[in-house]
Each structure stands twice: as C-alpha cells, then as structure tokens.
Design an enzyme around this catalytic site. Sequence first.
Site, PDB file in Angstrom:
ATOM      1  N   CYS A  50      41.468  36.707  54.505  1.00 42.35           N
ATOM      2  CA  CYS A  50      40.795  37.946  54.106  1.00 42.35           C
ATOM      3  C   CYS A  50      40.423  38.847  55.279  1.00 42.35           C
ATOM      4  CB  CYS A  50      39.562  37.615  53.267  1.00 42.35           C
ATOM      5  SG  CYS A  50      39.969  36.925  51.653  1.00 42.35           S
ATOM      6  N   ASP A  64      33.433  46.081  42.491  1.00 41.53           N
ATOM      7  CA  ASP A  64      33.214  44.702  42.055  1.00 41.53           C
ATOM      8  C   ASP A  64      34.474  43.871  42.282  1.00 41.53           C
ATOM      9  OD1 ASP A  64      30.543  44.164  40.203  1.00 41.53           O
ATOM     10  OD2 ASP A  64      31.112  46.276  40.259  1.00 41.53           O
ATOM     11  N   ASP A  65      34.340  42.562  42.069  1.00 46.34           N
ATOM     12  CA  ASP A  65      35.405  41.641  42.441  1.00 46.34           C
ATOM     13  C   ASP A  65      36.582  41.640  41.480  1.00 46.34           C
ATOM     14  OD1 ASP A  65      34.172  40.189  44.829  1.00 46.34           O
ATOM     15  OD2 ASP A  65      32.586  40.056  43.346  1.00 46.34           O
ATOM     16  N   ASP A 100      37.531  35.552  42.269  1.00 47.28           N
ATOM     17  CA  ASP A 100      37.145  36.872  41.776  1.00 47.28           C
ATOM     18  C   ASP A 100      36.775  36.838  40.295  1.00 47.28           C
ATOM     19  OD1 ASP A 100      37.436  38.080  44.200  1.00 47.28           O
ATOM     20  OD2 ASP A 100      39.438  38.872  43.819  1.00 47.28           O
ATOM     21  N   GLY A 110      55.572  34.535  38.080  1.00 45.16           N
ATOM     22  CA  GLY A 110      55.082  35.453  39.097  1.00 45.16           C
ATOM     23  C   GLY A 110      56.176  36.338  39.643  1.00 45.16           C
ATOM     24  N   HIS A 111      56.034  36.727  40.896  1.00 45.27           N
ATOM     25  CA  HIS A 111      56.968  37.647  41.534  1.00 45.27           C
ATOM     26  C   HIS A 111      57.083  37.297  43.006  1.00 45.27           C
ATOM     27  CE1 HIS A 111      59.272  41.322  42.033  1.00 45.27           C
ATOM     28  NE2 HIS A 111      58.490  41.683  43.037  1.00 45.27           N
ATOM     29  N   SER A 112      58.291  37.411  43.554  1.00 44.82           N
ATOM     30  CA  SER A 112      58.512  37.121  44.974  1.00 44.82           C
ATOM     31  C   SER A 112      59.382  38.199  45.598  1.00 44.82           C
ATOM     32  CB  SER A 112      59.182  35.748  45.130  1.00 44.82           C
ATOM     33  OG  SER A 112      60.464  35.745  44.529  1.00 44.82           O
ATOM     34  N   ASP A 124      31.342  37.490  45.461  1.00 44.48           N
ATOM     35  CA  ASP A 124      31.758  36.429  46.374  1.00 44.48           C
ATOM     36  C   ASP A 124      31.884  37.004  47.773  1.00 44.48           C
ATOM     37  OD1 ASP A 124      34.115  37.856  45.912  1.00 44.48           O
ATOM     38  OD2 ASP A 124      35.357  36.089  45.631  1.00 44.48           O
TER      39      ASP A 124
END
Length: 338
Positions: free
Chosen positions: A19, A58-59, A99, A147-149, A232
């Site tokens: 992060c 917000d998260d 999150d 998902g995605h790659s 968080d």
Amino acid sequence: MLHAMTDIRLTQYARGGGCSCKIPPGELEAVLAAFPSLDGSLGGDSGRELLIGLEHGDDAAVVRVEGDRAIVSTVDFFAPVVDDPYDFGRIAAANALSDVYAVGGEPLVALNLLGWPRDLLPMELAHEVLRGGLDVARQAACAVGGGHSIDDAEPKYGMAVTGLADPAALLRLDAGRPGLPLSLSKPLGVGVLNSRHKATGEVFAEAVASMTALNRDASRAARASGARCATDVTGFGLLGHLFKLARASGVTAVVDAAAVPYLEGAREAVRDGYVSGGTRRNLAWVSPHLEAGGTAEEDLLLLADAQTSGGLLVAGEVPGAPVIGELVPGGDRALVVR
C-alpha cells in the site's frame, strides 16, 4: 521446479510495494475533487440508494438494494510487498477483503486481478500468488469466481470483492462522535519492516502474520459492541486514515503515542532509515492539521507508516484491541498526538 526458483525475489521487480505504492493522498484528493458526490438516490424507481460513496473516501462503496440488505463493492491491488509469492497472494487478498470488513460487511465473492511480467517471471510463481489469494478467500468463506489478468511490466495482484451488509450497522468514516475511544486491532510497523525486507531480504514472520490475518473478527466485534465508525489502516498510515475520519466526523482525534502497539523491530527499522517515500508523504500531508507538541520524529514516522493489510481503527471499544486515544470536540487541529 518451484523449489529451483526460491532465489527469485519478487520485490526486486517493482519500484514500490504494498500500500505504500498508493498515489499520495493530497494528489488523489485533488483529482477526485473534480467529481461530484453521488451519495443518495440512484434515480428511477429501483429503490436503490448509495449509502457510502465518494464523499469521504470510505473503504468501499455500499448500495442499499432493499430493506435491510446492502451490497458492498471494493477493489484493491498492488506490487509485491514480500518476496515469497504465496505470502504475497495471501497478503493482497487479506488487504482487499479488509475493505469489506472496514465498512461492516461480510465478503461474498471475489475476482482476481493479476498483472504479470511473463517474459521475466515464471508463470509457476503466478500460480503461487493465486493459490495464496484463494486460501485466504476460503478462510473468509468468500468464493473466488475467476478474474482478469494482463501482461504487465511489474507483478501486481489483488482482488475485486463484493459483500453484503446491514444498512443499519455500517461502519462509516463520518459517524465519529466526541467522547468515543479509539481502538486499533493490529500493531503498526509493517511498512518499515517491508522496506527493510525489500532492501536486505530479511524476513519478518510477525509482519507477515499480521498482514495475512483477516479483519473479520475485529469487524464483527466492533459491530456487536455498537460501534458505527471505523476504517482500516493501510497506505495513508494511522495518522492519514485518522485524519480522514476526524475530518469527515467533524471532530478532533487525540492519539496517545505511548499506547500505540508496534511490531518487534519496527523502531529499529526507522532508526536505520528504512522509511518509504509514501510514509514521508503521509506525514507531510497531515502536518498542517496536526498538533504534535514535542513528539519525536521517529514516533511521527511510525504513526504515519504506510501499512499494508493493517488493522481496523474503530471509534469505540473492541474486545482485545488496545485503546490508543479518543475523539473530542473539533478544535484548531483535526489531529493531536500526545
């Protein structure tokens, strides 16, 4: 074959990690300021309502779909924060799931987001990253539906997560009130320890354990105790995220520096200079809003340390989490460190 690749250090294939790679908060807010808040009714006769959106940062986004049911939606990804691909996957997944927990939701389904330099790093390592993410999602009882790659210049991984929440029990940035204590569910210090790991290769098992731990129990305990304000602690550091909370709630947040818990070795890492540029930018961003008195720079850097998959910061008492300060009526500064 994987055993023969254990000398590959993932963190050396990225400029930053975790992060701490976030766009600095001041720059990000300047960009987002051009967009109007979309909180409120979504129009038409759907009955849907955006309960948490862009206004306070917000998260996650939260949309009421009917009565006591709301959909939580979030996404998070970053470059490697540790060299071990399996641990990297676990950390990135726990961070993305956090999150949902941070706004009081429960994750339901996640989609992988993978960027991989396929000409530089073996796909077997990418498999280990995905395996780590899947294992943490299973621990959270969260399905992973694909998902995605993309072929990327740097390795990156994270998840887009959808969850469910009760609109009456959301944890929000703008729900802080004077008189509430501040509780922190995980110790600080993973940022400086990760910087040391990237530079030296030293492995900090306690930091990995902290980053891979879900915030599920802390979120549930906060809601059960009646808390309605939380966030968080991730890339903007404790001070950065606390500033956003105090500003949104119209209060001043007072931090007792001596009460804040730290991982073993964190202070030594600061003293030895393993402080990321992201951490220094965090401190610079909050400094105009901070009354720090005689607090040492070492302490301020730790309080601004860019965390990856950090704990929940809750306005209220959470069983098992230390109280590190309190909210008081708004004053000249949004943050006070004593």
